[in-house]
Enzyme design. Structure first.
Site, PDB file in Angstrom:
ATOM      1  N   ASP A 287     -27.501 -47.008  47.954  1.00  0.00           N
ATOM      2  CA  ASP A 287     -26.305 -46.447  48.593  1.00  0.00           C
ATOM      3  C   ASP A 287     -26.727 -45.782  49.895  1.00  0.00           C
ATOM      4  OD1 ASP A 287     -23.446 -45.440  48.588  1.00  0.00           O
ATOM      5  OD2 ASP A 287     -24.543 -43.541  48.618  1.00  0.00           O
TER       6      ASP A 287
ATOM      7  N   GLU B  38     -24.765 -52.447  49.902  1.00  0.00           N
ATOM      8  CA  GLU B  38     -23.343 -52.449  50.233  1.00  0.00           C
ATOM      9  C   GLU B  38     -23.065 -53.352  51.438  1.00  0.00           C
ATOM     10  OE1 GLU B  38     -21.699 -48.103  49.580  1.00  0.00           O
ATOM     11  OE2 GLU B  38     -23.617 -48.050  50.619  1.00  0.00           O
TER      12      GLU B  38
ATOM     13  N   CYS C  53     -18.320 -42.777  32.345  1.00  0.00           N
ATOM     14  CA  CYS C  53     -17.106 -43.033  31.562  1.00  0.00           C
ATOM     15  C   CYS C  53     -16.123 -43.960  32.262  1.00  0.00           C
ATOM     16  CB  CYS C  53     -16.410 -41.713  31.215  1.00  0.00           C
ATOM     17  SG  CYS C  53     -15.621 -40.904  32.631  1.00  0.00           S
TER      18      CYS C  53
ATOM     19  N   CYS D 191     -14.870 -35.828  37.772  1.00  0.00           N
ATOM     20  CA  CYS D 191     -14.212 -36.919  37.053  1.00  0.00           C
ATOM     21  C   CYS D 191     -12.902 -36.415  36.451  1.00  0.00           C
ATOM     22  CB  CYS D 191     -15.129 -37.463  35.968  1.00  0.00           C
ATOM     23  SG  CYS D 191     -14.392 -38.783  34.977  1.00  0.00           S
TER      24      CYS D 191
ATOM     25  N   ASP E  94     -23.559 -39.599  45.970  1.00  0.00           N
ATOM     26  CA  ASP E  94     -24.498 -40.657  46.344  1.00  0.00           C
ATOM     27  C   ASP E  94     -25.224 -41.225  45.127  1.00  0.00           C
ATOM     28  OD1 ASP E  94     -23.748 -40.208  48.952  1.00  0.00           O
ATOM     29  OD2 ASP E  94     -25.384 -38.808  49.338  1.00  0.00           O
TER      30      ASP E  94
END
Length: 533
Positions: free
Chosen positions: A280, A368, A427, A442, A452
Site C-alpha cells: 500500500d 495498487e 470482519c 470499524c 495503511d
C-alpha cells in the site's frame, strides 16, 4: 518458428540470409519471417540484422528472444576546451533549428492545403521530412556540416512524435489529458538535448570515456564498468545515446540491448522468498508491506521537497533580490539548483531501494492501480497536492515491473476501484473516519485499525476468481464508500453500473452465478445488518 522484425526491409534481409519465407497478408509482405527448424541455427544471421526482434511459435505464442532492452545514465564533465564546449551547445541549437524548420514546413503545408486541396504536402513521417530537409539545408542552415547529421534527425523525429501525439489525442486514441499542437522551441525554455542513433558511439576501455559522433570523447564522473564489460564481451548492443543538459550539467543516457543470460538474477532463490506481499503506497509512509504471515513492514517516505522547502524559499527570495547576470545571482541560482538536484536524487533512490527490496524478498507482489492525477485533484489544498508529487508514486510501478521481469517475480495489479482502505480486514465491516485520518474505526466490530496496515492486508488477499468477481477475505460492503453516490439498495455506483450491464460482477452481487461459500453468505448478511444500524 516465426521471427518478427521491426521493418519490412529487415524482414527481407533476414529472409535472404536464412532462406526463410516472408509471410504475406493479402498478398503484401509483412514483417514476419517463417524459419524452418530450430531458431538457434539462424540466430547469428538474424542478430546481424537487428537484435530488436520478436519470436513466436507456430501457434502464435511468444517465445523469449534472449535479449532485453535496458538503459543507463552517466553524468559527464563539460569539455575543458572552449571549442569542444561550444560544439556541444551548437548541437543543442542545431536540433532546435531542425525542429522549428520542420514545424514551419508542416504549418505552411496545412495553410496551403486549406486554400488548394490538391496541394502536394509533405507527409508527417521522419523519412519524408528528413528528405525534404536534405534538399533545403544548404539554404536554411549553411553551417549544417559543423554538427552531426543525427542532430537534425533528432529534432525532426521529436516533431514527428509530437504530431503523432497531437493527432492521437485529437481523435481520442490517446489516454490522459489533451495534447495541443506542437509549438516552436525557444533557446530560453527548451531543454537542451540531442539523440544519436548511428555513428561512432562507444564506451572506451578505460571505463571513463564515452565517445559520441562529431563531439568526441566525454569524461564520465562515474565508472562505466556496468555497461562497458558487457559490450567488451559482445553481450550487449548500443542502440542510441542521448546527450542532455540539466541543472547546468551534462548527462549521457544510453539505451542498449543486452542478453538476458548475463543479467544477474536475484541473490535470493524463489524457494527462499516469501510467497506473496501486498503493498500500500502512501504519503505518511512511502509503502506499507504485508507478507503472507501478516507481518507488517513500513518504508518511510523521505519527502525530500518537504524537507528542503524552507531553505528553498529562503534561497528563492535571495535570488529574486539579485541582479540577473551578476555573480551574486549565479551563486544564488547555483544553490537553488543544488537543492532541486538533491531532491530528485533522493526521490529516485528511495524508489529503487523499495522496488529492489520487494523483488529480492517476495515471489509475488500485489500493488495498487493508482490514478495519480485523480489523487492530486481530490487533495484540495496545494500543500497536499505537492506531497503527492513529492512522493514520486508514479515511478514505482514501471520500476518494479522491469525489475520483477528480470528476476522472475510476478506482479499483480489490484483493481483500481477496490476499496482497500474502507474495508476492515478482519470482519469485513466498513471503516469510517476523517478523509485523511491515520486511524479508522470499524462500524461492525468497533475496532480501531491503522489505515495503511489494513489496506496492505486487503491488497495482499485480493484475487480474481474464475467468474470474474473481484474478491478478497474482506468482501464488498453493501453501502456507499467515500463521497460517491449510491443506489437505493446501498450499492456503490460501480456495482450499480455492473448490475445494469449484466457483467459477472453484477450477477454475483445480485445472487446469480454466486460462487461464494455459505460462510461468506452468512457474513454478508451480518454486514448488511450491521451497516443498517
Amino acid at each position: 518458428m516465426i521471427a518478427v522484425m521491426r521493418t519490412k526491409v529487415q524482414a527481407q534481409r533476414v529472409s535472404d540470409l536464412t532462406g526463410g519465407k516472408v509471410l504475406l497478408d493479402d498478398g503484401k509482405p509483412t514483417r514476419k519471417v517463417a524459419l524452418a527448424g530450430d531458431f538457434e541455427q539462424y540466430r547469428d544471421a538474424v542478430e546481424s540484422v537487428s537484435v530488436l526482434f520478436g519470436l513466436c511459435d507456430d501457434t502464435g505464442e511468444k517465445v523469449p528472444t534472449g535479449w532485453t532492452v535496458t538503459g543507463a545514465s552517466f553524468e559527464v564533465e563539460w569539455p575543458k576546451d572552449p571549442k569542444s564546449a561550444s560544439l556541444v551547445r551548437s548541437h543543442f541549437g542545431a536540433r532546435r533549428v531542425a525542429y522549428n524548420w520542420a514545424l514551419a514546413k508542416v504549418k505552411s503545408d496545412m495553410e496551403s492545403k486549406k486554400k488548394d486541396a490538391s496541394y502536394p504536402s509533405t507527409p508527417w513521417t521522419l523519412d519524408a521530412l528528413r528528405k525534404q530537409w536534405n534538399q533545403e539545408k544548404n539554404e536554411v542552415a549553411p553551417w549544417w556540416g559543423d554538427n552531426s547529421k543525427e542532430t537534425y534527425a533528432s529534432g525532426i523525429a521529436d516533431l514527428v512524435q509530437a504530431l503523432s501525439n497531437w493527432s492521437s489525442s485529437k481523435h481520442g486514441k490517446r489516454q490522459g489529458r489533451k495534447v495541443g499542437f506542437p509549438k516552436f522551441k525557444s533557446k530560453r525554455k527548451d531543454q537542451n538535448r540531442v539523440r544519436f542513433t548511428t555513428g561512432a558511439m562507444r564506451f572506451e576501455d578505460d571505463r571513463r570515456t564515452i565517445v559520441l559522433p562529431t563531439i568526441g570523447g566525454l569524461r564520465s564522473k562515474e565508472n562505466t564498468r556496468r555497461i562497458q564489460r558487457h559490450m567488451a564481451k559482445n553481450n550487449a548492443r548500443l542502440l542510441n545515446c542521448t546527450l542532455s543538459e540539466r541543472w547546468g550539467r551534462l548527462f549521457v543516457s544510453c539505451q542498449l540491448a543486452i542478453k538476458t543470460s548475463v543479467i544477474s538474477p536475484s541473490p535470493i532463490t524463489t524457494s527462499e522468498k516469501d510467497p506473496v506481499a501486498g503493498v500500500d503506497l502512501g504519503l505518511r509512509s512511502l509503502a506499507t508491506i504485508a507478507d503472507s504471515n501478516s507481518n507488517i513492514k513500513t518504508i518511510s517516505n523521505p519527502a525530500p521537497l518537504r524537507a528542503t522547502i524552507a531553505e528553498r524559499r529562503r534561497v528563492g527570495r535571495t535570488l529574486s533580490r539579485r541582479i540577473p547576470g551578476s555573480k551574486g545571482y549565479e551563486r544564488a541560482k547555483t544553490k537553488l539548483v543544488k537543492l532541486d538536484r538533491k531532491a530528485v536524487y533522493i526521490r529516485r533512490e528511495s524508489i529503487h531501494q523499495l522496488t529492489r527490496y520487494l523483488v529480492d524478498n517476495y515471489s509475488e507482489v500485489k500493488i495498487e492501480d493508482l490514478n495519480i492525477a485523480a489523487m492530486k485533484r481530490s487533495m484540495g489544498r496545494r500543500a497536499f497536492r505537492r506531497s503527492v508529487s513529492d512522493a514520486g508514486l508514479g515511478a514505482f510501478r514501471p520500476t518494479l515491473t522491469y525489475k520483477a521481469e528480470r528476476a522472475g517475480v510476478k506482479v499483480v495489479v489490484v483493481n483500481r476501484f477496490f476499496p482497500s482502505s474502507q474495508i476492515h480486514h478482519n470482519c469485513g465491516g466498513r471503516l469510517t473516519g476523517a478523509k485523511l485520518a491515520k486511524r479508522l474505526t470499524c462500524d461492525t466490530c468497533h475496532v480501531e485499525v491503522d489505515r495503511d496496515e489494513n489496506a496492505s492486508l486487503n491488497i495482499r488477499d485480493w484475487s480474481v476468481i474464475s467468474c470474474g468477481l473481484v474478491e478478497s477475505t474482506a468482501l464488498f460492503v453493501p453501502r456507499p464508500f467515500g463521497t460517491g453516490g449510491s443506489s437505493g439498495d446501498g450499492m456503490t455506483h460501480h456495482l450499480e453500473r455492473a448490475c445494469k450491464t449484466g457483467s459477472n460482477i453484477g450477477r454475483a452481487w445480485r445472487g446469480k452465478n454466486d460462487s461464494r461459500t455459505s460462510e461468506n453468505e452468512v457474513r454478508d448478511k451480518n454486514l448488511v445488518k450491521g451497516a443498517s444500524k
